[in-house]
Design a protein around this motif. Structure first.
Motif, short mmCIF file in Angstrom:
data_model
loop_
_atom_site.label_atom_id
_atom_site.label_comp_id
_atom_site.label_asym_id
_atom_site.label_seq_id
_atom_site.Cartn_x
_atom_site.Cartn_y
_atom_site.Cartn_z
N VAL A 168 13.97 13.84 -46.84
CA VAL A 168 14.64 12.81 -46.05
C VAL A 168 15.23 13.46 -44.79
N LEU A 169 14.71 13.07 -43.65
CA LEU A 169 15.14 13.68 -42.38
C LEU A 169 16.39 13.00 -41.86
N LYS A 170 17.25 13.80 -41.24
CA LYS A 170 18.52 13.32 -40.70
C LYS A 170 18.64 13.80 -39.25
N THR A 171 19.64 13.30 -38.56
CA THR A 171 19.80 13.70 -37.16
C THR A 171 20.11 15.18 -37.02
N ASP A 172 20.71 15.80 -38.06
CA ASP A 172 21.03 17.22 -37.98
C ASP A 172 20.05 18.09 -38.76
N THR A 173 18.87 17.53 -39.06
CA THR A 173 17.80 18.38 -39.60
C THR A 173 17.48 19.45 -38.56
N PRO A 174 17.36 20.71 -38.96
CA PRO A 174 17.19 21.78 -37.97
C PRO A 174 15.82 21.77 -37.30
N PRO A 175 15.72 22.37 -36.11
CA PRO A 175 14.44 22.50 -35.41
C PRO A 175 13.40 23.23 -36.27
N GLN A 176 12.13 22.86 -36.09
CA GLN A 176 11.08 23.41 -36.94
C GLN A 176 9.87 23.84 -36.13
N ALA B 81 5.28 17.20 -39.16
CA ALA B 81 5.50 17.21 -37.71
C ALA B 81 5.68 15.79 -37.19
N ALA B 82 4.87 14.85 -37.68
CA ALA B 82 4.99 13.46 -37.23
C ALA B 82 6.35 12.87 -37.61
N ALA B 83 6.80 13.18 -38.83
CA ALA B 83 8.09 12.65 -39.29
C ALA B 83 9.24 13.23 -38.46
N LEU B 84 9.17 14.51 -38.15
CA LEU B 84 10.20 15.13 -37.32
C LEU B 84 10.21 14.52 -35.92
N ARG B 85 9.03 14.33 -35.37
CA ARG B 85 8.92 13.72 -34.03
C ARG B 85 9.52 12.33 -34.03
N ASP B 86 9.21 11.53 -35.06
CA ASP B 86 9.73 10.17 -35.12
C ASP B 86 11.26 10.14 -35.17
N LYS B 87 11.85 11.17 -35.78
CA LYS B 87 13.31 11.28 -35.87
C LYS B 87 13.93 12.00 -34.69
N LYS B 88 13.06 12.38 -33.73
CA LYS B 88 13.51 13.10 -32.53
C LYS B 88 14.16 14.44 -32.87
N ILE B 89 13.66 15.07 -33.92
CA ILE B 89 14.07 16.42 -34.27
C ILE B 89 13.16 17.39 -33.52
#
Length: 290
Positions: free
Chosen positions: A208-216, A234-242
């Motif tokens: 579960v991705l959050k706004t403070d999920t670290p850069p990857q 990668a797609a999930a991180l992009r969608d969350k603007k991580i």
């Protein structure tokens, strides 16, 4: 460190002559949460195919510490070898990676997390490892706000889980160390596996991705049977603007570490080094406020 943490820390440190590591840090001072077997050294398997040392039956989780030979850059990285949550490819995806990280100035900690078939306990071990390093950051000359992860295959799965579940206290609190943050400041997932176990090969529900999920930083190849994991994450991180960086080659397979003779193995370290310089080491500042 206060006196309590200093005394506790000294219980964990013992000289280690294996590989080029300097010390071994045992993660759990008393009982090992979720462990039913007695503590004993890891068991090296008879399978040495591909010139890989494989260990298993880990009941006393630990980290082997690799210090830079010269001046360090102040950042630390926990290395999570892969092996399908059954074994750990401890040299190919552990000690050899740590040696390379030392050359870049990082202090590296090779994690011996619990296997076989102990996914939940493996997360206990990684969360505890993050907190343990932060509790003794001055000793290791590591900035507690620049502590990251690099994981390979199942180790990439473990690093992804720790990067998305850092606010979950997965194991019973043991001591003051467990009051510290288990959030890594960055993560590198190299040919990660098991990140697409959701419906129709979508993102694994526990991630579960959050706004403070670290850069990857993610690296994979099209001919890897687990290659979809890197794409989905990668797609999930992009969608969350991580912040996410994805590199995907046509070929390379799986489980290549960083050994010569494989195009993927010879490519990702250089890309990772550039990513370190652009994001992790820039101005020696923490990535996100804590």
């Amino acid at each position: 460190m206060n006196l309590y943490l200093t005394c506790l820390f000294l219980l964990f440190v013992s000289l280690n002559s294996r590989a080029q590591g300097t010390d071994t840090l045992v993660l759990w001072p008393n009982e090992v949460p979720g462990e039913t077997e007695a503590r004993h050294p890891p068991v090296q398997t008879a399978n040495t195919s591909g010139n890989v040392t494989r260990i298993t039956d880990i009941t006393d989780p630990a980290m082997v510490v690799f210090k830079p030979k010269g001046a360090g850059n102040g950042a630390g990285i926990i290395v999570c070898p892969g092996g399908g949550y059954n074994i750990l490819a401890i040299d190919k995806e552990g000690y050899e990676v740590a040696t390379w990280l030392n050359e870049l100035g990082f202090t590296a900690f090779v994690l011996q997390y619990r296997v076989p078939d102990k996914r939940e306990q493996a997360l206990y071990d990684l969360q505890r490892a993050i907190r343990l390093i932060r509790s003794s950051a001055d000793y290791w000359e590591v900035d507690p706000a620049r502590l990251g992860l690099i994981g390979f295959s199942a180790g990439g799965s473990l690093a992804a889980r720790a990067s998305t579940q850092f606010d979950r206290q997965s194991y019973p609190i043991q001591d003051q160390i467990d009051s510290l943050s288990a959030r890594p400041d960055f993560a590198l997932l190299i040919y990660p596996a098991y990140l697409d176990e959701g419906d129709s090969r979508s993102l694994t529900p526990e991630l579960v991705l959050k706004t403070d999920t670290p850069p990857q930083f993610l690296f994979g190849t099209a001919d890897d049977r687990y290659g979809n994991s890197a794409l989905v994450m990668a797609a999930a991180l992009r969608d969350k603007k991580i912040p996410v960086t994805l590199h995907f080659l046509a070929e390379g397979g799986h489980g290549y570490g960083m050994r010569k003779g494989n195009v993927a193995a010879e490519t990702w370290p250089g890309l990772a080094e550039k990513w370190f310089q652009q994001l992790i080491l820039k101005d020696n500042r923490p990535l996100l406020p804590r």
